[in-house]
Design a protein around this motif. Structure first.
Motif, PDB file in Angstrom:
ATOM      1  N   ASN A  50      51.137  34.780  39.767  1.00  0.00           N
ATOM      2  CA  ASN A  50      50.304  33.814  40.451  1.00  0.00           C
ATOM      3  C   ASN A  50      48.884  33.784  39.863  1.00  0.00           C
ATOM      4  O   ASN A  50      48.282  34.831  39.682  1.00  0.00           O
ATOM      5  CB  ASN A  50      50.249  34.227  41.926  1.00  0.00           C
ATOM      6  CG  ASN A  50      49.932  33.078  42.836  1.00  0.00           C
ATOM      7  OD1 ASN A  50      49.281  32.136  42.432  1.00  0.00           O
ATOM      8  ND2 ASN A  50      50.373  33.176  44.064  1.00  0.00           N
ATOM      9  N   PRO A  51      48.326  32.604  39.587  1.00  0.00           N
ATOM     10  CA  PRO A  51      46.974  32.532  39.024  1.00  0.00           C
ATOM     11  C   PRO A  51      45.851  32.653  40.064  1.00  0.00           C
ATOM     12  O   PRO A  51      44.740  32.215  39.818  1.00  0.00           O
ATOM     13  CB  PRO A  51      46.951  31.162  38.351  1.00  0.00           C
ATOM     14  CG  PRO A  51      47.891  30.344  39.138  1.00  0.00           C
ATOM     15  CD  PRO A  51      48.968  31.294  39.612  1.00  0.00           C
ATOM     16  N   LEU A  52      46.133  33.264  41.191  1.00  0.00           N
ATOM     17  CA  LEU A  52      45.086  33.422  42.198  1.00  0.00           C
ATOM     18  C   LEU A  52      44.052  34.468  41.807  1.00  0.00           C
ATOM     19  O   LEU A  52      43.043  34.614  42.474  1.00  0.00           O
ATOM     20  CB  LEU A  52      45.682  33.757  43.566  1.00  0.00           C
ATOM     21  CG  LEU A  52      46.442  32.618  44.235  1.00  0.00           C
ATOM     22  CD1 LEU A  52      46.953  33.061  45.597  1.00  0.00           C
ATOM     23  CD2 LEU A  52      45.584  31.387  44.372  1.00  0.00           C
ATOM     24  N   GLY A  53      44.287  35.182  40.726  1.00  0.00           N
ATOM     25  CA  GLY A  53      43.280  36.109  40.221  1.00  0.00           C
ATOM     26  C   GLY A  53      41.999  35.380  39.852  1.00  0.00           C
ATOM     27  O   GLY A  53      40.897  35.891  40.073  1.00  0.00           O
ATOM     28  N   TRP A  54      42.134  34.167  39.306  1.00  0.00           N
ATOM     29  CA  TRP A  54      40.956  33.363  38.975  1.00  0.00           C
ATOM     30  C   TRP A  54      40.201  32.984  40.249  1.00  0.00           C
ATOM     31  O   TRP A  54      38.971  33.024  40.290  1.00  0.00           O
ATOM     32  CB  TRP A  54      41.356  32.112  38.194  1.00  0.00           C
ATOM     33  CG  TRP A  54      40.214  31.169  37.967  1.00  0.00           C
ATOM     34  CD1 TRP A  54      40.049  29.940  38.518  1.00  0.00           C
ATOM     35  CD2 TRP A  54      39.063  31.394  37.147  1.00  0.00           C
ATOM     36  NE1 TRP A  54      38.871  29.377  38.093  1.00  0.00           N
ATOM     37  CE2 TRP A  54      38.244  30.254  37.247  1.00  0.00           C
ATOM     38  CE3 TRP A  54      38.644  32.443  36.340  1.00  0.00           C
ATOM     39  CZ2 TRP A  54      37.046  30.135  36.568  1.00  0.00           C
ATOM     40  CZ3 TRP A  54      37.434  32.318  35.670  1.00  0.00           C
ATOM     41  CH2 TRP A  54      36.656  31.183  35.785  1.00  0.00           C
ATOM     42  N   VAL A  55      40.925  32.638  41.286  1.00  0.00           N
ATOM     43  CA  VAL A  55      40.293  32.278  42.558  1.00  0.00           C
ATOM     44  C   VAL A  55      39.536  33.475  43.107  1.00  0.00           C
ATOM     45  O   VAL A  55      38.395  33.348  43.570  1.00  0.00           O
ATOM     46  CB  VAL A  55      41.334  31.756  43.570  1.00  0.00           C
ATOM     47  CG1 VAL A  55      40.690  31.443  44.901  1.00  0.00           C
ATOM     48  CG2 VAL A  55      42.063  30.543  43.021  1.00  0.00           C
ATOM     49  N   MET A  56      40.145  34.645  43.050  1.00  0.00           N
ATOM     50  CA  MET A  56      39.471  35.860  43.526  1.00  0.00           C
ATOM     51  C   MET A  56      38.244  36.172  42.671  1.00  0.00           C
ATOM     52  O   MET A  56      37.194  36.538  43.193  1.00  0.00           O
ATOM     53  CB  MET A  56      40.428  37.045  43.528  1.00  0.00           C
ATOM     54  CG  MET A  56      41.442  37.003  44.645  1.00  0.00           C
ATOM     55  SD  MET A  56      40.707  36.999  46.288  1.00  0.00           S
ATOM     56  CE  MET A  56      40.030  38.642  46.337  1.00  0.00           C
ATOM     57  N   PHE A  57      38.370  36.028  41.350  1.00  0.00           N
ATOM     58  CA  PHE A  57      37.227  36.275  40.478  1.00  0.00           C
ATOM     59  C   PHE A  57      36.074  35.349  40.825  1.00  0.00           C
ATOM     60  O   PHE A  57      34.925  35.785  40.958  1.00  0.00           O
ATOM     61  CB  PHE A  57      37.605  36.112  39.000  1.00  0.00           C
ATOM     62  CG  PHE A  57      36.409  36.078  38.092  1.00  0.00           C
ATOM     63  CD1 PHE A  57      35.750  37.254  37.776  1.00  0.00           C
ATOM     64  CD2 PHE A  57      35.932  34.887  37.594  1.00  0.00           C
ATOM     65  CE1 PHE A  57      34.627  37.234  36.952  1.00  0.00           C
ATOM     66  CE2 PHE A  57      34.815  34.847  36.779  1.00  0.00           C
ATOM     67  CZ  PHE A  57      34.157  36.022  36.455  1.00  0.00           C
ATOM     68  N   VAL A  58      36.363  34.063  40.965  1.00  0.00           N
ATOM     69  CA  VAL A  58      35.314  33.084  41.258  1.00  0.00           C
ATOM     70  C   VAL A  58      34.661  33.381  42.603  1.00  0.00           C
ATOM     71  O   VAL A  58      33.429  33.384  42.715  1.00  0.00           O
ATOM     72  CB  VAL A  58      35.880  31.645  41.223  1.00  0.00           C
ATOM     73  CG1 VAL A  58      34.900  30.647  41.798  1.00  0.00           C
ATOM     74  CG2 VAL A  58      36.253  31.267  39.809  1.00  0.00           C
ATOM     75  N   SER A  59      35.460  33.626  43.625  1.00  0.00           N
ATOM     76  CA  SER A  59      34.885  33.846  44.951  1.00  0.00           C
ATOM     77  C   SER A  59      34.058  35.131  45.007  1.00  0.00           C
ATOM     78  O   SER A  59      32.963  35.143  45.571  1.00  0.00           O
ATOM     79  CB  SER A  59      35.962  33.841  46.030  1.00  0.00           C
ATOM     80  OG  SER A  59      36.905  34.854  45.807  1.00  0.00           O
ATOM     81  N   VAL A  60      34.530  36.206  44.380  1.00  0.00           N
ATOM     82  CA  VAL A  60      33.769  37.461  44.380  1.00  0.00           C
ATOM     83  C   VAL A  60      32.523  37.338  43.502  1.00  0.00           C
ATOM     84  O   VAL A  60      31.422  37.736  43.907  1.00  0.00           O
ATOM     85  CB  VAL A  60      34.660  38.643  43.931  1.00  0.00           C
ATOM     86  CG1 VAL A  60      33.846  39.911  43.736  1.00  0.00           C
ATOM     87  CG2 VAL A  60      35.765  38.885  44.938  1.00  0.00           C
ATOM     88  N   PHE A  61      32.679  36.770  42.300  1.00  0.00           N
ATOM     89  CA  PHE A  61      31.545  36.597  41.392  1.00  0.00           C
ATOM     90  C   PHE A  61      30.447  35.748  42.021  1.00  0.00           C
ATOM     91  O   PHE A  61      29.271  36.122  42.014  1.00  0.00           O
ATOM     92  CB  PHE A  61      32.017  35.971  40.078  1.00  0.00           C
ATOM     93  CG  PHE A  61      30.902  35.610  39.133  1.00  0.00           C
ATOM     94  CD1 PHE A  61      30.291  36.587  38.374  1.00  0.00           C
ATOM     95  CD2 PHE A  61      30.468  34.295  39.021  1.00  0.00           C
ATOM     96  CE1 PHE A  61      29.262  36.259  37.500  1.00  0.00           C
ATOM     97  CE2 PHE A  61      29.441  33.956  38.162  1.00  0.00           C
ATOM     98  CZ  PHE A  61      28.835  34.949  37.398  1.00  0.00           C
ATOM     99  N   CYS A  62      30.831  34.600  42.580  1.00  0.00           N
ATOM    100  CA  CYS A  62      29.830  33.712  43.175  1.00  0.00           C
ATOM    101  C   CYS A  62      29.211  34.327  44.425  1.00  0.00           C
ATOM    102  O   CYS A  62      28.018  34.139  44.685  1.00  0.00           O
ATOM    103  CB  CYS A  62      30.441  32.353  43.483  1.00  0.00           C
ATOM    104  SG  CYS A  62      30.785  31.400  41.997  1.00  0.00           S
TER     105      CYS A  62
END
Length: 154
Positions: free
Chosen positions: A50-62
């Motif tokens: 699942n590509p939700l790793g990008w979603v987690m990266f964006v939400s944590v980074f931002c």
């Protein structure tokens, strides 16, 4: 006549001024909605391809960067420099772009994973995460536009 506490568009606020001026008033809602995306995505079952790793990266980074940006502005670390006004615009523009890409991916994955096998409660959590991701995108976009106006008027 009421006292005018608003800062002119050609200066950067510090201290409690960030709670009363545009675009800086968006810091807290960005943190809230970004944190909600982070929490909601983390609370669901994520399958390995699942590509939700990008979603987690964006939400944590931002979330982390916006919190640090808030601290710098509240402490007056920008020293009313036009370079910080440009950096504010660049960061919020990049964050809006990142959140838009994450929100689209999250919506797509949520639609793909809708099946009778998946619990309806998990599907509702995914839908809430999608809504909050798009709201965070909107907040970062508005903040970027208002930061660009402030930077141009600096």
């Amino acid at each position: 006549m009421a006292a005018n506490s608003a800062q002119p568009m050609g200066s950067l606020p510090s201290g409690l001024g960030i709670c009363t001026t545009a675009p800086d008033i968006f810091y807290l809602p960005e943190l809230v909605f970004g944190g909600l995306v982070w929490i909601l995505v983390a609370s669901t079952h994520v399958q390995s391809p699942n590509p939700l790793g990008w979603v987690m990266f964006v939400s944590v980074f931002c979330f982390v960067m916006t919190f640090l940006w808030l601290i710098v502005f509240a402490a007056g670390g920008h020293k009313n420099s036009s370079g910080w006004a440009a950096a504010d615009f660049a960061y919020h523009g990049l964050a809006a772009f990142f959140y838009l890409s994450a929100a689209v991916i999250l919506a797509y994955i949520t639609l793909l994973l809708k099946s009778p096998i998946i619990l309806f409660r998990i599907y509702q959590i995914d839908i809430a995460a999608v809504v909050f991701a798009y709201l965070a995108t909107l907040l970062y976009f508005i903040h970027a536009i208002l930061s660009a106006i402030r930077w141009k008027n600096f």
